[in-house]
Write a protein that holds these residues in place. Structure first.
Motif, PDB file in Angstrom:
ATOM      1  N   ASP A  81       0.773  -1.082   0.042  1.00  8.23           N
ATOM      2  CA  ASP A  81       0.025  -0.068   0.006  1.00  8.23           C
ATOM      3  C   ASP A  81       1.071   1.272   0.119  1.00  8.23           C
ATOM      4  O   ASP A  81       0.481   2.149  -0.811  1.00  8.23           O
ATOM      5  N   GLN A  82       1.915   1.279   0.901  1.00  3.27           N
ATOM      6  CA  GLN A  82       2.871   2.446   0.958  1.00  3.27           C
ATOM      7  C   GLN A  82       3.555   2.506  -0.219  1.00  3.27           C
ATOM      8  O   GLN A  82       3.579   3.557  -0.913  1.00  3.27           O
TER       9      GLN A  82
ATOM     10  N   LYS B 162       1.231   4.306  -2.743  1.00  4.34           N
ATOM     11  CA  LYS B 162       1.133   5.732  -2.305  1.00  4.34           C
ATOM     12  C   LYS B 162       2.263   6.397  -2.848  1.00  4.34           C
ATOM     13  O   LYS B 162       2.100   7.371  -3.454  1.00  4.34           O
TER      14      LYS B 162
ATOM     15  N   GLU C  34       2.678   9.639  -5.434  1.00  7.62           N
ATOM     16  CA  GLU C  34       2.886  10.764  -5.072  1.00  7.62           C
ATOM     17  C   GLU C  34       4.289  11.287  -5.897  1.00  7.62           C
ATOM     18  O   GLU C  34       4.510  12.343  -6.269  1.00  7.62           O
TER      19      GLU C  34
END
Length: 182
Positions: free
Chosen positions: A125-126, A129, A133
């Motif tokens: 998930d990170q 993300k 970004e």
């Protein structure tokens, strides 16, 4: 999709293909991973992946074709099997000082210790993300590398389908290798 992360972890392989070693098809032989390892089995990448979890921490021998060597240090290479669907990372350790670029295209039998890196759903998930970004910071759009996002989604889907709370990537600390077919 597995290709990128098996490669990144990817991951399993290096060594000598000696007298009692034999090529293996684990499923066809019906032998357990431990029995195959004890018999001096030389795995193809396709044969290794289904039993890799049972062999973590053990010495194994894998054969495959070199697709890449790190050009600056030579401290790792990546190998594939006959169909080139899976890629596996090998770190240069033991008797291997490094992998030279001339090995690209060669078939090697590599012996070394098999390792596993587990990617949790939180980690994935990170990562997803961070990719989004980064794309926004670089060009101001919300578009990201579709292939990377697809790989992450594929790993999450595999975890769900297999009831796992991690995605395993296998790789090898290679101790020795032999060039095959010369």
């Amino acid at each position: 999709m597995k290709k990128l992360f098996l490669f990144a972890a990817a991951a399993v392989m290096l060594a000598s293909c000696g007298g009692n070693a034999r090529n293996s098809n684990a499923a066809a032989d019906g032998a357990s991973a431990a029995e195959l390892a004890a018999a001096g089995t030389v795995y193809t990448i396709d044969d290794l992946m289904p039993v890799a979890g049972e062999l973590v921490g053990q010495d194994v021998t894998v054969r495959g074709y070199v697709t890449h060597t790190c050009k600056h240090s030579g401290k790792r290479c990546f190998i594939v099997g006959e169909d080139q669907n899976l890629s596996f990372r090998v770190e240069a350790k033991g008797n291997i000082g490094g992998f030279n670029r001339e090995l690209v295209g060669s078939e090697l039998a590599i012996t070394g210790k098999l390792h596993e890196r587990r990617l949790s759903e939180e980690y994935l998930d990170q990562l997803e993300k961070d990719l989004s970004e980064k794309a926004l910071a670089e060009d101001g759009s919300a578009e990201t590398c579709e292939a990377e996002i697809a790989n992450i989604e594929g790993m999450k889907q595999w975890m769900q389908e297999n009831g796992k709370d991690y995605y395993a990537i296998y790789y090898m600390d290679g101790e020795d290798y032999e060039i095959l077919g010369e």
